[in-house]
Design an enzyme around this catalytic site. Sequence first.
Site, PDB file in Angstrom:
ATOM      1  N   HIS A  75      -5.079 -62.049  11.361  1.00  0.00           N
ATOM      2  CA  HIS A  75      -5.190 -63.512  11.295  1.00  0.00           C
ATOM      3  C   HIS A  75      -3.945 -64.118  10.657  1.00  0.00           C
ATOM      4  O   HIS A  75      -3.336 -63.545   9.744  1.00  0.00           O
ATOM      5  CB  HIS A  75      -6.461 -63.946  10.568  1.00  0.00           C
ATOM      6  CG  HIS A  75      -6.571 -63.521   9.137  1.00  0.00           C
ATOM      7  ND1 HIS A  75      -6.000 -64.224   8.095  1.00  0.00           N
ATOM      8  CD2 HIS A  75      -7.222 -62.474   8.560  1.00  0.00           C
ATOM      9  CE1 HIS A  75      -6.285 -63.638   6.950  1.00  0.00           C
ATOM     10  NE2 HIS A  75      -7.018 -62.563   7.200  1.00  0.00           N
ATOM     11  N   HIS A  94      -6.798 -63.387  -2.078  1.00  0.00           N
ATOM     12  CA  HIS A  94      -7.201 -64.716  -2.554  1.00  0.00           C
ATOM     13  C   HIS A  94      -6.934 -64.935  -4.035  1.00  0.00           C
ATOM     14  O   HIS A  94      -7.361 -65.950  -4.596  1.00  0.00           O
ATOM     15  CB  HIS A  94      -8.679 -64.995  -2.265  1.00  0.00           C
ATOM     16  CG  HIS A  94      -9.067 -64.861  -0.824  1.00  0.00           C
ATOM     17  ND1 HIS A  94     -10.358 -65.066  -0.372  1.00  0.00           N
ATOM     18  CD2 HIS A  94      -8.353 -64.547   0.272  1.00  0.00           C
ATOM     19  CE1 HIS A  94     -10.413 -64.884   0.933  1.00  0.00           C
ATOM     20  NE2 HIS A  94      -9.199 -64.557   1.344  1.00  0.00           N
ATOM     21  N   GLU A 125      -9.447 -67.608  10.199  1.00  0.00           N
ATOM     22  CA  GLU A 125     -10.330 -66.518   9.789  1.00  0.00           C
ATOM     23  C   GLU A 125     -10.981 -66.792   8.438  1.00  0.00           C
ATOM     24  O   GLU A 125     -12.081 -66.314   8.172  1.00  0.00           O
ATOM     25  CB  GLU A 125      -9.532 -65.201   9.724  1.00  0.00           C
ATOM     26  CG  GLU A 125     -10.378 -63.955   9.495  1.00  0.00           C
ATOM     27  CD  GLU A 125     -10.543 -63.582   8.017  1.00  0.00           C
ATOM     28  OE1 GLU A 125     -11.348 -62.690   7.727  1.00  0.00           O
ATOM     29  OE2 GLU A 125      -9.876 -64.203   7.152  1.00  0.00           O
ATOM     30  N   GLU A 126     -10.287 -67.571   7.594  1.00  0.00           N
ATOM     31  CA  GLU A 126     -10.730 -67.740   6.215  1.00  0.00           C
ATOM     32  C   GLU A 126     -11.764 -68.849   6.034  1.00  0.00           C
ATOM     33  O   GLU A 126     -12.165 -69.146   4.909  1.00  0.00           O
ATOM     34  CB  GLU A 126      -9.517 -68.039   5.306  1.00  0.00           C
ATOM     35  CG  GLU A 126      -8.451 -66.948   5.291  1.00  0.00           C
ATOM     36  CD  GLU A 126      -8.881 -65.699   4.527  1.00  0.00           C
ATOM     37  OE1 GLU A 126     -10.054 -65.631   4.138  1.00  0.00           O
ATOM     38  OE2 GLU A 126      -8.037 -64.815   4.330  1.00  0.00           O
ATOM     39  N   GLU A 164      -6.310 -55.733   8.372  1.00  0.00           N
ATOM     40  CA  GLU A 164      -6.746 -56.251   7.077  1.00  0.00           C
ATOM     41  C   GLU A 164      -6.317 -55.276   5.978  1.00  0.00           C
ATOM     42  O   GLU A 164      -6.181 -54.076   6.221  1.00  0.00           O
ATOM     43  CB  GLU A 164      -8.271 -56.398   7.058  1.00  0.00           C
ATOM     44  CG  GLU A 164      -8.814 -57.556   7.857  1.00  0.00           C
ATOM     45  CD  GLU A 164      -8.772 -58.864   7.087  1.00  0.00           C
ATOM     46  OE1 GLU A 164      -8.251 -58.887   5.944  1.00  0.00           O
ATOM     47  OE2 GLU A 164      -9.250 -59.873   7.638  1.00  0.00           O
ATOM     48  N   ASP A 196      -3.875 -67.225   9.210  1.00  0.00           N
ATOM     49  CA  ASP A 196      -4.133 -68.213   8.172  1.00  0.00           C
ATOM     50  C   ASP A 196      -4.299 -67.592   6.796  1.00  0.00           C
ATOM     51  O   ASP A 196      -4.505 -66.384   6.645  1.00  0.00           O
ATOM     52  CB  ASP A 196      -5.366 -69.045   8.519  1.00  0.00           C
ATOM     53  CG  ASP A 196      -6.650 -68.213   8.599  1.00  0.00           C
ATOM     54  OD1 ASP A 196      -6.575 -67.087   9.129  1.00  0.00           O
ATOM     55  OD2 ASP A 196      -7.704 -68.694   8.145  1.00  0.00           O
ATOM     56  N   ASP A 216      -3.299 -60.523   2.125  1.00  0.00           N
ATOM     57  CA  ASP A 216      -4.320 -60.968   3.076  1.00  0.00           C
ATOM     58  C   ASP A 216      -3.826 -62.157   3.894  1.00  0.00           C
ATOM     59  O   ASP A 216      -4.097 -63.297   3.566  1.00  0.00           O
ATOM     60  CB  ASP A 216      -5.593 -61.338   2.303  1.00  0.00           C
ATOM     61  CG  ASP A 216      -6.759 -61.665   3.197  1.00  0.00           C
ATOM     62  OD1 ASP A 216      -6.745 -61.279   4.373  1.00  0.00           O
ATOM     63  OD2 ASP A 216      -7.696 -62.322   2.716  1.00  0.00           O
TER      64      ASP A 216
END
Length: 359
Positions: free
Chosen positions: A69, A330, A127-128, A156, A71, A95
């Site tokens: 992903h 994150h 995705e988030e 991932e 984003d 991530d």
Amino acid sequence: MPLDLAADVVALTEALVDTPSESGAEGPLADAVEEALRALTGLDVERVGNSVVARTDLGRPERVVLAGHLDTVPEAGNLPACRDGERLYGLGTCDMKGGVAVALKLAAAVAGRPLSRDVTFAFYECEEIAGDRNGLAVIAAQRPELLSGDLALLLEPSDGGVEAGCQGFLLADILVPGQRAHTARAWMGSNAAHLAGEVLTRLHAHVPERITIDGLEYREGLNAVALHAGVSSNVVPDECVVTVNLRFAPSRSPEEAQAYLRGLFPEYEVRITEVEPGALPGLDRLMAAGLVKALGVEPRPKLGWTDVARFSALGVPALNCGPGDPQLAHTPGEFVPMAQVRACEERLRDWLLTQDSAS
């Protein structure tokens, strides 16, 4: 800013990090990725929203899909990227801009090569955030043929190893009834918040199951994650809602997971608010076994949910395999070891370019 696919994979990761792409604002990065992929030979490139898919079309009997992903979550004072020793810090380094950089480098490595298997590269948006905006889900709904394959690798963060399959998850509200009354005359009612103690006691005493699939142990989990009761400070609550999160092994279907939860609380109303299936590890498949052998790693179960479940729903076995520690995702101090990004690119490139799909 144009992306240089000839650059070192760490430098490419830096360039990706320094192109902001918070969920819903991936357009500029998707433009750069599309431009870079269209400059390569031997790839058919398609754009679906702010997701980009590039595929070889060599007519090979096997196809592997590599996905990541574009984003990130909102920044937390961690832009731009910066190097500190052997670590690359910055928003999305772990991530999963490191994984995206690996996939882009692999696209450049295989473009125009006489491969023994076809390859698809999928770079997707959103995705988030909410699942209905997930770019992979959108492609699966609108153009599922773009994601077809015999094995999918989701890059991932998995510390450069292989995390197979993923858990399913379920959110539900358990409703505990009571009877409303004025707090000055509480004996005339029945306090639902107090009665909810039975639900909490049962949750505390619950022993999650451990289920082994393909030699991997998936540990389930059932937890209260929120409680809500009361309409006013002088009113005895007539309802208490206990929200629970169930992480279930991929051998359970969503229907079985719902029945399992309801069986634990048969006397209460249980409202399912969200449920997603897990993904079986698929390590018995030839290509998956070949990848694990080629990487020389011991596969681990994925304790969490990832988009491998979306591939599984399409009938494509999928593994998580990418650089970075998932526990750093994150966080303001997010980083990825530079050596791990380089090693991940090198090992996956060697596997993709081998002439023996089972080796």
